[in-house]
Design an enzyme around this catalytic site. Structure first.
Site, PDB file in Angstrom:
ATOM      1  N   LYS A 122       2.145 -21.326 -10.620  1.00 33.25           N
ATOM      2  CA  LYS A 122       0.816 -20.706 -10.584  1.00 33.25           C
ATOM      3  C   LYS A 122       0.837 -19.356 -11.300  1.00 33.25           C
ATOM      4  O   LYS A 122      -0.055 -19.042 -12.092  1.00 33.25           O
ATOM      5  CB  LYS A 122       0.353 -20.523  -9.128  1.00 33.25           C
ATOM      6  CG  LYS A 122      -0.097 -21.833  -8.483  1.00 33.25           C
ATOM      7  CD  LYS A 122      -0.314 -21.715  -6.977  1.00 33.25           C
ATOM      8  CE  LYS A 122      -0.607 -23.109  -6.411  1.00 33.25           C
ATOM      9  NZ  LYS A 122      -0.708 -23.172  -4.955  1.00 33.25           N
ATOM     10  N   GLN A 137      -0.234 -19.580   0.050  1.00 34.41           N
ATOM     11  CA  GLN A 137       0.378 -20.898  -0.129  1.00 34.41           C
ATOM     12  C   GLN A 137       0.602 -21.565   1.231  1.00 34.41           C
ATOM     13  O   GLN A 137       1.132 -20.952   2.159  1.00 34.41           O
ATOM     14  CB  GLN A 137       1.706 -20.756  -0.892  1.00 34.41           C
ATOM     15  CG  GLN A 137       2.391 -22.066  -1.213  1.00 34.41           C
ATOM     16  CD  GLN A 137       1.632 -22.901  -2.247  1.00 34.41           C
ATOM     17  OE1 GLN A 137       0.860 -22.383  -3.056  1.00 34.41           O
ATOM     18  NE2 GLN A 137       1.843 -24.206  -2.215  1.00 34.41           N
ATOM     19  N   ASP A 175      -9.115 -20.963  -3.067  1.00 32.62           N
ATOM     20  CA  ASP A 175      -8.702 -22.254  -2.508  1.00 32.62           C
ATOM     21  C   ASP A 175      -9.896 -23.007  -1.917  1.00 32.62           C
ATOM     22  O   ASP A 175      -9.782 -24.192  -1.594  1.00 32.62           O
ATOM     23  CB  ASP A 175      -7.686 -22.019  -1.380  1.00 32.62           C
ATOM     24  CG  ASP A 175      -6.298 -22.504  -1.729  1.00 32.62           C
ATOM     25  OD1 ASP A 175      -6.168 -23.291  -2.687  1.00 32.62           O
ATOM     26  OD2 ASP A 175      -5.353 -22.104  -1.028  1.00 32.62           O
TER      27      ASP A 175
HETATM   28  N1  GUN Z   1      -0.087 -26.296  -0.770  1.00 33.67           N
HETATM   29  C1  GUN Z   1      -0.218 -27.468  -1.431  1.00 33.67           C
HETATM   30  N2  GUN Z   1      -1.371 -27.497  -2.121  1.00 33.67           N
HETATM   31  C2  GUN Z   1      -1.988 -26.318  -1.884  1.00 33.67           C
HETATM   32  C3  GUN Z   1      -3.220 -25.751  -2.318  1.00 33.67           C
HETATM   33  O1  GUN Z   1      -4.002 -26.340  -3.057  1.00 33.67           O
HETATM   34  N3  GUN Z   1      -3.490 -24.515  -1.852  1.00 33.67           N
HETATM   35  C4  GUN Z   1      -2.660 -23.851  -0.999  1.00 33.67           C
HETATM   36  N4  GUN Z   1      -3.032 -22.645  -0.591  1.00 33.67           N
HETATM   37  N5  GUN Z   1      -1.525 -24.336  -0.592  1.00 33.67           N
HETATM   38  C5  GUN Z   1      -1.181 -25.570  -1.029  1.00 33.67           C
END
Ligand code: GUN
Length: 295
Positions: A54, A98, A121
Site C-alpha cells: 500500500k 490494517q 476503508d
Molecule cells: N485486511 C484485509 N483487507 C483489508 C482491507 O481492505 N482493509 C483493512 N483495513 N484491512 C484489511
C-alpha cells in the site's frame, strides 16, 4: 470453450495510472497532495506485506504515504490517541487501520474513531449507513474492485442475477449495496443458505467471498456465467516450501464452464489497493473543497 480470464493485474495498473494522472492535476491546479496514513499493529506477516505494498503504490501514484507501526501490545487508548492525531492532521486525507487487529483491541471501536471523511476503508458506520441508504459514501475497496472487474465484462449490470457468497462487513455486505446501485438483482448467501449450488446455477454473476478454498465447484455454475473470486486462502505446498494462494472457486473446473473468471492471484487482489488510491484521492478532494476527481 474455456472462460475469458479477467486480467485484474492489467485493470488495476490502468486504474493506478488514471489515479496518478488525477493526482498530478490536483497538485497543479489545487496545490493539494493527497496523503494516506496506514496503521499496522503487531507483526502478522501477511498484513506486513499488504501494508508495504500500500505504501509503495501510494507513493508511486504521487501521493504522500505515512506508515505507523505499533507493537502488538499497544493499548486501545494509545491506538485511539494516534487516530485522534491523524484525524486532526491536515496532510492526512485517508486513514486505514490494517485488519485483523491483535486480540485485546476492539476493531469496531477503532474504526468508529476514524473521521468518516478520512475513512478510506469505508468501514465507519456513517459510511456503511450512507451506502445502505443509497447516498454517496466512501466505500470499501475490495467490493469497489469487484464491481470494476464485473463491469469489464458487462458494461451494464442492469437486471443481471448476482449471487454474493459471504456476508462480511469488509466485502459481502457492501458489495450487495454496490450491486443494487448498479440495478442487479442480488442474493446474498452465507453459511446457513440452503441449496447454495442451485442458487449459484441461476446466477449470471457469482462473487465468492467466504474464505473457503475451492468451495465453489464448476457444476455450480451456469454455462457462460461471470465469476469473481475474492478468496485468498493460503495453503501449504507452494514453490520453495512457501504457501500457495487458492481462491474460493475451484478454478480448474470453473474455467471450463464460466464465460469469464478472475484468477487467484492476479484478479481481485490487485484491485483492492488501486481502489484504496481512488478513495484517498476522492477523500482529499472532498476535504480540500476541490471538485470530485475524474476517477
Ligand atoms: N485486511 C484485509 N483487507 C483489508 C482491507 O481492505 N482493509 C483493512 N483495513 N484491512 C484489511
Amino acid at each position: 470453450m474455456t472462460a475469458r480470464i479477467i486480467d485484474g493485474k492489467a485493470i488495476a495498473a490502468d486504474l493506478r495510472q488514471r489515479v496518478a494522472d488525477e493526482v498530478a492535476r490536483v497538485k497543479r491546479e489545487h496545490q493539494l497532495t493527497p496523503g494516506l496514513a496506514v496503521v499496522l499493529v503487531g507483526n502478522d506477516p501477511a498484513s506486513e506485506v499488504y501494508v508495504r505494498s500500500k505504501g509503495r503504490q501510494t507513493e508511486a501514484a504521487g501521493m504522500a504515504s505515512f506508515e505507523h507501526k505499533l507493537p502488538a501490545d499497544v493499548t486501545q487508548d494509545e491506538l485511539l490517541t494516534l487516530i485522534a492525531r491523524l484525524n486532526r492532521d491536515p496532510v492526512v486525507h485517508g486513514i486505514l487501520v490494517q485488519l485483523p487487529l491483535p486480540n485485546g483491541l476492539d476493531p469496531r471501536a477503532i474504526v468508529a474513531a476514524i473521521d468518516p471523511a478520512k475513512d478510506v476503508d469505508g468501514l465507519h458506520p456513517f459510511n456503511a449507513g450512507r451506502l445502505a441508504s443509497g447516498l454517496p459514501a466512501l466505500t470499501p475497496c475490495t467490493p469497489l474492485g469487484c464491481i470494476i472487474l464485473a463491469k469489464s465484462v458487462h458494461p451494464s449490470l442492469d437486471g443481471l442475477d448476482a449471487v454474493v457468497i459471504g456476508r462480511s462487513t469488509l466485502v459481502g455486505r457492501p458489495l450487495v449495496q454496490l450491486l443494487l446501485n448498479e440495478n442487479a438483482t442480488v442474493t446474498i448467501a452465507h453459511s446457513r443458505t440452503r441449496d447454495l449450488a442451485g442458487l449459484c446455477r441461476r446466477a449470471d454473476l457469482v462473487i465468492a467471498a467466504v474464505g473457503r478454498p475451492a468451495m465453489v465447484k464448476g457444476d455450480w455454475l451456469k454455462p457462460g456465467a461471470t465469476v469473481i473470486d475474492v478468496g485468498i486462502n493460503r495453503l501449504p505446498g507452494g514453490a520453495d516450501g512457501k504457501s500457495r494462494l487458492i481462491g474460493d472457486v475451484a478454478y480448474d473446473e470453473a474455467v471450463e464452464v464460466a464465460g469469464a473468471i478472475t484468477p487467484v492471484p492476479g484478479g481481485v487482489g490487485q484491485m483492492t489497493v488501486a481502489c484504496l488510491l481512488v478513495n484517498t484521492l476522492r477523500a482529499a478532494c472532498a476535504i480540500h473543497g476541490a471538485p470530485p476527481p475524474a476517477v
